[in-house]
Design an enzyme around this catalytic site. Structure first.
Site, PDB file in Angstrom:
ATOM      1  N   ASN A 135       0.845  -1.193   0.000  1.00  0.00           N
ATOM      2  CA  ASN A 135       0.000   0.000   0.000  1.00  0.00           C
ATOM      3  C   ASN A 135       0.882   1.245   0.000  1.00  0.00           C
ATOM      4  O   ASN A 135       0.397   2.354   0.234  1.00  0.00           O
ATOM      5  CB  ASN A 135      -0.932   0.008   1.224  1.00  0.00           C
ATOM      6  CG  ASN A 135      -2.125  -0.925   1.061  1.00  0.00           C
ATOM      7  OD1 ASN A 135      -2.697  -1.012  -0.020  1.00  0.00           O
ATOM      8  ND2 ASN A 135      -2.480  -1.622   2.123  1.00  0.00           N
ATOM      9  N   ALA A 192       2.439   4.217  -1.368  1.00  0.00           N
ATOM     10  CA  ALA A 192       2.054   5.052  -2.505  1.00  0.00           C
ATOM     11  C   ALA A 192       3.210   5.296  -3.460  1.00  0.00           C
ATOM     12  O   ALA A 192       3.035   5.342  -4.682  1.00  0.00           O
ATOM     13  CB  ALA A 192       1.512   6.391  -1.996  1.00  0.00           C
ATOM     14  N   HIS A 193       4.420   5.452  -2.919  1.00  0.00           N
ATOM     15  CA  HIS A 193       5.587   5.700  -3.776  1.00  0.00           C
ATOM     16  C   HIS A 193       5.898   4.477  -4.633  1.00  0.00           C
ATOM     17  O   HIS A 193       6.181   4.596  -5.832  1.00  0.00           O
ATOM     18  CB  HIS A 193       6.804   6.059  -2.918  1.00  0.00           C
ATOM     19  CG  HIS A 193       6.675   7.341  -2.174  1.00  0.00           C
ATOM     20  ND1 HIS A 193       6.707   8.570  -2.806  1.00  0.00           N
ATOM     21  CD2 HIS A 193       6.506   7.604  -0.859  1.00  0.00           C
ATOM     22  CE1 HIS A 193       6.578   9.521  -1.904  1.00  0.00           C
ATOM     23  NE2 HIS A 193       6.452   8.964  -0.720  1.00  0.00           N
ATOM     24  N   LYS A 194       5.864   3.291  -4.026  1.00  0.00           N
ATOM     25  CA  LYS A 194       6.109   2.067  -4.779  1.00  0.00           C
ATOM     26  C   LYS A 194       5.043   1.859  -5.845  1.00  0.00           C
ATOM     27  O   LYS A 194       5.336   1.485  -6.983  1.00  0.00           O
ATOM     28  CB  LYS A 194       6.143   0.856  -3.843  1.00  0.00           C
ATOM     29  CG  LYS A 194       7.391   0.733  -2.999  1.00  0.00           C
ATOM     30  CD  LYS A 194       7.366  -0.568  -2.230  1.00  0.00           C
ATOM     31  CE  LYS A 194       8.617  -0.766  -1.399  1.00  0.00           C
ATOM     32  NZ  LYS A 194       8.621  -2.066  -0.688  1.00  0.00           N
ATOM     33  N   ASP A 211      10.810  -6.924  -2.415  1.00  0.00           N
ATOM     34  CA  ASP A 211      11.579  -6.572  -1.233  1.00  0.00           C
ATOM     35  C   ASP A 211      12.882  -5.980  -1.744  1.00  0.00           C
ATOM     36  O   ASP A 211      13.472  -6.498  -2.706  1.00  0.00           O
ATOM     37  CB  ASP A 211      11.842  -7.777  -0.333  1.00  0.00           C
ATOM     38  CG  ASP A 211      12.160  -7.340   1.089  1.00  0.00           C
ATOM     39  OD1 ASP A 211      11.305  -6.671   1.712  1.00  0.00           O
ATOM     40  OD2 ASP A 211      13.262  -7.647   1.588  1.00  0.00           O
ATOM     41  N   PHE A 218      12.025   8.327  -2.355  1.00  0.00           N
ATOM     42  CA  PHE A 218      11.790   7.960  -0.962  1.00  0.00           C
ATOM     43  C   PHE A 218      12.956   7.117  -0.475  1.00  0.00           C
ATOM     44  O   PHE A 218      13.886   6.814  -1.227  1.00  0.00           O
ATOM     45  CB  PHE A 218      10.465   7.218  -0.800  1.00  0.00           C
ATOM     46  CG  PHE A 218      10.397   5.890  -1.528  1.00  0.00           C
ATOM     47  CD1 PHE A 218      10.532   4.694  -0.851  1.00  0.00           C
ATOM     48  CD2 PHE A 218      10.172   5.843  -2.897  1.00  0.00           C
ATOM     49  CE1 PHE A 218      10.456   3.480  -1.512  1.00  0.00           C
ATOM     50  CE2 PHE A 218      10.092   4.637  -3.576  1.00  0.00           C
ATOM     51  CZ  PHE A 218      10.240   3.450  -2.873  1.00  0.00           C
ATOM     52  N   GLY A 219      12.942   6.758   0.781  1.00  0.00           N
ATOM     53  CA  GLY A 219      14.009   5.926   1.324  1.00  0.00           C
ATOM     54  C   GLY A 219      15.349   6.615   1.270  1.00  0.00           C
ATOM     55  O   GLY A 219      15.508   7.769   1.679  1.00  0.00           O
ATOM     56  N   ASP A 243      16.984   7.457  -1.389  1.00  0.00           N
ATOM     57  CA  ASP A 243      17.176   8.131  -2.679  1.00  0.00           C
ATOM     58  C   ASP A 243      17.990   9.426  -2.592  1.00  0.00           C
ATOM     59  O   ASP A 243      18.790   9.711  -3.492  1.00  0.00           O
ATOM     60  CB  ASP A 243      15.827   8.427  -3.333  1.00  0.00           C
ATOM     61  CG  ASP A 243      15.178   7.181  -3.907  1.00  0.00           C
ATOM     62  OD1 ASP A 243      15.793   6.099  -3.844  1.00  0.00           O
ATOM     63  OD2 ASP A 243      14.051   7.280  -4.423  1.00  0.00           O
ATOM     64  N   HIS A 251      16.525  -0.045  -9.606  1.00  0.00           N
ATOM     65  CA  HIS A 251      16.532  -1.464  -9.294  1.00  0.00           C
ATOM     66  C   HIS A 251      15.128  -2.052  -9.386  1.00  0.00           C
ATOM     67  O   HIS A 251      14.940  -3.143  -9.919  1.00  0.00           O
ATOM     68  CB  HIS A 251      17.086  -1.671  -7.885  1.00  0.00           C
ATOM     69  CG  HIS A 251      16.491  -0.750  -6.860  1.00  0.00           C
ATOM     70  ND1 HIS A 251      16.579   0.624  -6.950  1.00  0.00           N
ATOM     71  CD2 HIS A 251      15.789  -0.989  -5.733  1.00  0.00           C
ATOM     72  CE1 HIS A 251      15.971   1.178  -5.921  1.00  0.00           C
ATOM     73  NE2 HIS A 251      15.470   0.222  -5.170  1.00  0.00           N
TER      74      HIS A 251
END
Length: 208
Positions: free
Chosen positions: A10, A12-14, A70, A160-161, A163, A188
């Site tokens: 869920n 949103a960015h992914k 993942d 995100f993350g 980045d 990736h």
């Protein structure tokens, strides 16, 4: 007829990145769309294992074809850390804790210190679990890797993350400084998705 798949997320960015790569060739359902409010298990200790575990959980409990990803940032100077623990490197994997991208980045830069070896790679493994002709689950995995450098401070506000501190090889911008379209060409996750899409398109040509 479009093939319908559940994406076990869920985030949103992914979801935005996945939709950008898959385009309108497939109908993608989220966990919310299928009524899944469960916390998906991620207990295998490996990126490929967690990917498969999440997709299999959705298939087993909700009876739908599902793919799960993942991902992890693997830093050479930290012997591959944070790796499978990337999302909660600075905490957030226990009840009451909150995951924070900023805290993860801060801890990463602190642990790397002044090391001259800033080499790292983002790695994504996507697992698709679907039913075979007998209804039994079949798993397929697709991997994507992009190598780059960890900068000494964040740059950019997108993505995100990790980045903002990851600059892929051959570029002068971090993932967070790129547009979604630019990142989707080389990330990736995009590479792993390309493998998934290639497999799904072969099935469509066969009429499956």
């Amino acid at each position: 007829m479009k093939k319908t798949l559940c994406f076990a997320s869920n985030n949103a960015h992914k979801l935005e990145e996945v939709a950008d790569v898959l385009g309108d060739s497939f109908t993608i359902q989220t966990l919310a769309d299928i009524g899944c409010t469960d916390e998906l298990p991620e207990t295998t200790g490996t990126i490929p294992g967690n990917s498969a575990q999440k997709a299999r959980y959705v298939f087993d409990h909700f009876g739908v074809a599902c793919f799960a990803d993942d991902s992890g940032l693997e830093v050479d100077a930290l012997n591959g850390e944070p790796g499978v623990d990337s999302a909660f490197y600075a905490g957030g994997n226990k009840p009451g804790e909150i995951r924070s991208h900023a805290a993860n980045i801060a801890l990463l830069l602190k642990n790397m210190g002044d090391t001259l070896n800033r080499r790292a790679r983002f790695r994504t493994v996507i697992t698709l679990v679907e039913a075979d002709d007998t209804g039994a689950p079949v798993e397929h995995q697709f991997e994507g890797i992009v190598a780059g450098t960890i900068l000494t401070e964040p740059h950019g506000t997108g993505g995100f993350g990790y980045d903002p501190v990851f600059m892929p090889d051959g570029y002068t911008q971090t993932f967070a400084q790129m547009s979604l379209a630019e990142k989707s060409k080389i990330s990736h996750r995009a590479k792993a998705l390309t493998g998934l899409v290639g497999y799904l398109r072969k099935l469509k040509k066969k009429g499956l």
